[in-house]
Design a protein around this motif. Structure first.
Motif, PDB file in Angstrom:
ATOM      1  N   ARG A 105       0.842  -1.203   0.000  1.00 56.38           N
ATOM      2  CA  ARG A 105       0.000   0.000   0.000  1.00 56.38           C
ATOM      3  C   ARG A 105       0.875   1.250   0.000  1.00 56.38           C
ATOM      4  O   ARG A 105       0.647   2.202  -0.730  1.00 56.38           O
ATOM      5  CB  ARG A 105      -0.947   0.013   1.210  1.00 56.38           C
ATOM      6  CG  ARG A 105      -1.808  -1.245   1.344  1.00 56.38           C
ATOM      7  CD  ARG A 105      -2.982  -1.030   2.261  1.00 56.38           C
ATOM      8  NE  ARG A 105      -3.934  -0.109   1.674  1.00 56.38           N
ATOM      9  CZ  ARG A 105      -4.873  -0.470   0.801  1.00 56.38           C
ATOM     10  NH1 ARG A 105      -5.027  -1.720   0.445  1.00 56.38           N
ATOM     11  NH2 ARG A 105      -5.677   0.445   0.298  1.00 56.38           N
ATOM     12  N   HIS A 106       1.918   1.195   0.837  1.00 53.53           N
ATOM     13  CA  HIS A 106       2.817   2.336   0.961  1.00 53.53           C
ATOM     14  C   HIS A 106       3.501   2.632  -0.378  1.00 53.53           C
ATOM     15  O   HIS A 106       3.651   3.784  -0.784  1.00 53.53           O
ATOM     16  CB  HIS A 106       3.844   2.039   2.054  1.00 53.53           C
ATOM     17  CG  HIS A 106       4.745   3.185   2.326  1.00 53.53           C
ATOM     18  ND1 HIS A 106       4.319   4.295   3.029  1.00 53.53           N
ATOM     19  CD2 HIS A 106       6.021   3.422   1.955  1.00 53.53           C
ATOM     20  CE1 HIS A 106       5.317   5.153   3.087  1.00 53.53           C
ATOM     21  NE2 HIS A 106       6.360   4.649   2.446  1.00 53.53           N
ATOM     22  N   ALA A 107       3.894   1.568  -1.070  1.00 52.92           N
ATOM     23  CA  ALA A 107       4.622   1.730  -2.333  1.00 52.92           C
ATOM     24  C   ALA A 107       3.759   2.399  -3.407  1.00 52.92           C
ATOM     25  O   ALA A 107       4.290   2.969  -4.356  1.00 52.92           O
ATOM     26  CB  ALA A 107       5.106   0.363  -2.828  1.00 52.92           C
ATOM     27  N   LEU A 108       2.447   2.343  -3.256  1.00 55.07           N
ATOM     28  CA  LEU A 108       1.559   2.895  -4.289  1.00 55.07           C
ATOM     29  C   LEU A 108       1.052   4.307  -3.973  1.00 55.07           C
ATOM     30  O   LEU A 108       0.346   4.912  -4.789  1.00 55.07           O
ATOM     31  CB  LEU A 108       0.364   1.953  -4.511  1.00 55.07           C
ATOM     32  CG  LEU A 108       0.706   0.598  -5.150  1.00 55.07           C
ATOM     33  CD1 LEU A 108      -0.515  -0.320  -5.143  1.00 55.07           C
ATOM     34  CD2 LEU A 108       1.217   0.780  -6.586  1.00 55.07           C
ATOM     35  N   VAL A 109       1.429   4.851  -2.812  1.00 54.75           N
ATOM     36  CA  VAL A 109       0.883   6.159  -2.399  1.00 54.75           C
ATOM     37  C   VAL A 109       1.299   7.288  -3.356  1.00 54.75           C
ATOM     38  O   VAL A 109       0.456   8.053  -3.842  1.00 54.75           O
ATOM     39  CB  VAL A 109       1.302   6.509  -0.947  1.00 54.75           C
ATOM     40  CG1 VAL A 109       0.930   7.952  -0.614  1.00 54.75           C
ATOM     41  CG2 VAL A 109       0.635   5.554   0.039  1.00 54.75           C
ATOM     42  N   GLY A 110       2.576   7.378  -3.643  1.00 58.89           N
ATOM     43  CA  GLY A 110       3.076   8.477  -4.473  1.00 58.89           C
ATOM     44  C   GLY A 110       2.440   8.483  -5.855  1.00 58.89           C
ATOM     45  O   GLY A 110       2.035   9.538  -6.368  1.00 58.89           O
ATOM     46  N   LEU A 111       2.342   7.305  -6.432  1.00 57.48           N
ATOM     47  CA  LEU A 111       1.721   7.163  -7.752  1.00 57.48           C
ATOM     48  C   LEU A 111       0.291   7.715  -7.727  1.00 57.48           C
ATOM     49  O   LEU A 111      -0.141   8.438  -8.625  1.00 57.48           O
ATOM     50  CB  LEU A 111       1.737   5.677  -8.129  1.00 57.48           C
ATOM     51  CG  LEU A 111       1.341   5.246  -9.531  1.00 57.48           C
ATOM     52  CD1 LEU A 111       2.155   5.977 -10.578  1.00 57.48           C
ATOM     53  CD2 LEU A 111       1.545   3.729  -9.693  1.00 57.48           C
TER      54      LEU A 111
END
Ligand code: CDP
Ligand code: CDP
Length: 220
Positions: A105-111
């Motif tokens: 989930r964290h890895a997709l926040v910026g996107l």
């Protein structure tokens, strides 16, 4: 970007989020974020690479390095058009499993935050109003009965040329609801301040009109 309006549309599977969010975005001339597609893209990558679906770190790496783009209605993953492939039930089920990992989930926040561009954004998913865009001026929680949602998903799958079995769909849908609702991180629930819309007895256009009416009243 904090001045750019966002409408968040969260809710359970097959409640009509995608359909409604897309039409609302079209009507307002806003951008559209299908956050579920990002989880589905990560799931498809993992399935294709035979990644261990319990390896949170490896899955987060995949999510962080997704080479994807959204072109009109098409979704491209590393130069391949995967618009239909990511809609398969296996991909959706895998997406809902890997979405329980905080690192994914964290890895997709910026996107996701990057989709907020003028003149505005309509974002659909599970945690758009609660986690990703908590200050959105309009938050909607779209829902419908399990039976209505299973019927909608069945029709969609058949129309896309996939095979479908109503009993299996009901079971899958309930399992996905349970996982989305009971996971420790970003569980599915109406965000603070969200307006709830039960569309069991509504057409998609009626739901769109309600969301537009709510938006008109918050920007007034
Ligand atoms: O079409 P459906 O509602 O089943 O799924 P989707 O919106 O395409 O998302 C696929 C899966 O990703 C969901 O079952 C959720 O578990 C997960 N997801 C999430 O955890 N958070 C989001 N913002 C969007 C999707
Ligand atoms: O994104 P989500 O999984 O919530 O749902 P979807 O992919 O938009 O699928 C909902 C399906 O139900 C679409 O085929 C819509 O045409 C249909 N539908 C709807 O979205 N809303 C209603 N009120 C009635 C039907």
């Amino acid at each position: 970007t904090s001045q750019i309006p966002v409408i968040t549309i969260d809710g359970p599977t097959a409640s009509g989020k995608g359909t409604v969010a897309h039409r609302v975005a079209d009507k307002l001339g806003f951008h559209y974020l299908d956050s579920g597609a990002l989880y589905r893209l990560t799931a498809l990558s993992a399935l294709r690479r035979d990644t261990d679906l319990t390896d949170e770190h490896a899955l987060a790496k995949l999510a962080e390095h997704l080479h994807c783009s959204f072109q009109g209605g098409d979704i491209i993953l590393s130069h391949e058009n995967v618009t239909d492939a990511i809609r398969a039930e296996e991909v959706g089920n895998t997406a809902s499993k890997i979405a329980t990992f905080p690192a994914v989930r964290h890895a997709l926040v910026g996107l996701q935050l990057g989709f907020r561009k003028a003149p505005g954004l309509v974002a659909d998913g599970r945690d758009m109003g609660s986690v990703i865009f908590p200050h959105a001026p309009l938050k909607v929680f779209l829902t419908a009965s399990v039976a209505a949602r299973a019927g909608r998903r069945y029709k969609q799958l058949i129309d896309k040329g996939f095979s479908a079995n109503m009993q299996d769909l009901l079971v899958d849908l309930q399992a996905r609801d349970d996982r989305d609702t009971n996971r420790a991180i970003a569980p599915l629930a109406p965000a603070e301040g969200a307006l709830v819309l039960d569309t069991s007895e509504m057409t998609a256009d009626q739901a769109v009109d309600q969301v537009l009416a709510w938006y008109a009243s918050v920007v007034k």
